[in-house]
Design an enzyme around this catalytic site. Structure first.
Site, short mmCIF file in Angstrom:
data_model
loop_
_atom_site.label_atom_id
_atom_site.label_comp_id
_atom_site.label_asym_id
_atom_site.label_seq_id
_atom_site.Cartn_x
_atom_site.Cartn_y
_atom_site.Cartn_z
N LYS A 96 0.84 -1.20 0.00
CA LYS A 96 0.00 0.00 0.00
C LYS A 96 0.87 1.25 0.00
CE LYS A 96 -4.02 1.85 2.54
NZ LYS A 96 -4.93 1.60 3.68
N SER A 171 -9.80 1.66 2.61
CA SER A 171 -8.89 2.44 1.79
C SER A 171 -7.84 1.61 1.06
CB SER A 171 -8.16 3.46 2.68
OG SER A 171 -7.36 2.80 3.66
N SER A 195 -10.38 -0.93 6.76
CA SER A 195 -9.80 -0.70 5.44
C SER A 195 -9.03 -1.86 4.86
CB SER A 195 -8.90 0.55 5.48
OG SER A 195 -9.69 1.71 5.62
#
Length: 500
Positions: A96, A171, A195
């Site tokens: 990420k 996210s 997330s």
């Protein structure tokens, strides 16, 4: 799913898989690592296969991909430096965008950090690369991890591989979409209020949110420090256990990290005999799509067939979880994001005085959702309102944790749908932030209490994946993984999107 033996590893050689119509991408990460260890698969071929697929990504799941010469040298890719066999076998890793990686863009999905290349690497990324998982690419995300749809990224929305007109969740949507689409064998994300679990559910893969403190937060660009936690997104539960096992541990650079109390084991359970599952009275029913609830009930029936008992448990304060979260998380964000001022790193707008430079930089650098949460958080922490909002939300958080302690005296795990809906259409909720926040309804309470949970796919509704959440007390990850593994084998979900 790819056929596996009792140990969870494929018994065939990669060449046999190819002759049967499969290829390297058909292997799970655990299978690929085992093939590399046996000499049946070249790690360079494995890396290049995924590098080419990531470079050809059409979902906007990546913001940076390693070049043809392989992953960069330096802190992000010191695989095998211990001299021991690499337990992750050279299986490449999607990371990420908010994890700092030395010499590689680490932007947290934000224009204010566009092009930023840190001089150091996040602890969990360093651990994974040293364990033999070279950096494949940096995955797209909601800006500073603020969002449930991955539409808040400064680099554009990520598309769901099951339906490119829908969101992948957020996210960590880039990581989830990459794994689901087969452009990464596995990836890591962060879970602040759901997330990891929510995008895993919407993309039909496995997502594990660990106990708070199990994995170091050093090198993670912070959103809400008392909630943020790194975790794996994988095709199956075995891969999640393998990756998670290399992420845990005390870190002197993170005072909130804790030594994991036991070795993380590969799950082997085939049954759920003696397991007590709790279904919360206050977290199911209204607001859940009928198709999602139907899959949840069908999975409960499978659990009963495997020997589990199911009972209702009261969680009287969990319904206030979203309200408390959306005071606490923005309050911490308003403090954490104060460092992005154009002075030390990232975007800087020219101005005649310091205050104007701050204002222009933040105006141009932060997106709408980040600005919204900074304003909410600053207001909640302001003089005269601190106790009415932030203080009260902290008391609610304590009540929620107390509810879970009482519930786990009665049951082993609490189960819910991971998300109340399947993946929704792009732009469907962008004009209604409150409706967007409701996507975290089933995940936020465990985040507030710092407790672990996993989402596994349990079927389809209207052709889109549905997630089933299994959550337990602190440091119960081994038992959660075992329970999830038994359910996964019984459900038999095929995680390959029809459109990939």
């Amino acid at each position: 799913m790819t056929a596996r033996g009792d140990s969870g590893e494929d018994r065939g050689r990669p060449g046999e898989l190819r002759r049967a119509g499969g290829d390297i991408v058909a292997l799970t990460a655990a299978q690929a690592a085992a093939a590399v260890e046996k000499g049946d698969l070249d790690p360079g071929e494995l890396f290049e296969t995924y590098r080419a697929r990531a470079a050809a990504d059409d979902l906007n799941a990546y913001v940076w991909v390693a070049g043809e010469d392989g992953p960069p040298a330096g802190g992000a890719n010191r695989a095998g430096t211990t001299g021991r066999p690499a337990p992750l076998g050279g299986v490449p890793l999607g990371v990420k965008d908010l994890f700092c990686t030395e010499g590689v863009p680490s932007q947290a999905g934000s224009k204010i950090l566009e092009g930023y290349r840190p001089p150091y690497t996040a602890t969990v990324v360093r651990k994974l690369t040293e364990a033999g998982a070279p950096l494949l690419g940096k995955t797209n995300q909601d800006e500073f991890a603020m969002g449930s749809s991955n539409e808040n990224s400064a680099f554009g929305p990520v598309l769901n591989p099951w339906d490119r007109g829908r969101v992948p969740g957020g996210s960590s949507g880039g990581s989830a979409a990459a794994v689901a689409a087969g452009t990464a064998p596995w990836a890591i994300g962060t879970d602040t209020g759901g997330s990891i679990r929510q995008p895993a559910a919407l993309c039909g893969i496995v997502g594990l949110k660990p106990t708070y403190g199990a994995c170091s937060r050093f090198g993670m660009i912070a959103f809400a420090s008392s909630l943020d936690q790194a975790g794996p997104l994988t095709r199956d539960v075995t891969d999640a256990a393998l990756l998670f096992g290399q992420m845990v541990g005390r870190d002197d650079r993170d005072a909130t990290s804790i030594q994991f109390p036991e070795e993380v084991r590969r799950p082997t359970a085939q049954r759920l005999d003696g397991i007590r599952l709790g279904v919360p009275d206050d977290l199911t029913g209204e607001g859940v799509e009928p198709g999602v609830m139907a899959r949840f009930e069908a999975t409960l029936a499978i659990a009963r067939d495997l020997g589990a008992t199911v009972e209702r448990v009261p969680l009287p304060h969990a319904d206030y979880g979203l309200s408390a979260y959306y005071v606490l998380a923005p309050a911490e964000a308003s403090s954490n994001l104060a460092r992005f001022d154009g002075v030390r790193y990232g975007l800087r707008r020219d101005a005649d005085d310091l205050l104007t430079m701050y204002t222009k930089t933040r105006h141009d650098g932060f997106g709408a959702e980040v600005k919204r949460r900074i304003l909410i958080g600053t207001y909640a922490l302001s003089s005269g309102y601190y106790d009415a909002y932030y203080g009260r939300a902290q008391r609610v958080r304590t009540k929620i944790a107390d509810d879970f302690r009482a519930a786990y005296e009665r049951v082993d795990f609490i189960v819910t749908p991971t998300s109340p809906t399947v993946a929704f259409e792009l732009d469907a909720l962008t004009s209604d932030p409150l409706a967007m926040y409701l996507n975290d309804y089933f995940t936020v309470p465990w985040s507030l209490a710092g407790l672990p949970g996993i989402s596994i796919p349990c079927g389809l509704s209207e052709g889109l994946p549905v997630g089933f959440q299994v959550a337990g007390p602190a440091f119960s990850e081994n038992r959660i993984l075992d329970a999830a593994f038994a359910l996964e084998q019984a459900i038999g979900f095929d995680p390959t999107p029809a459109r990939v």
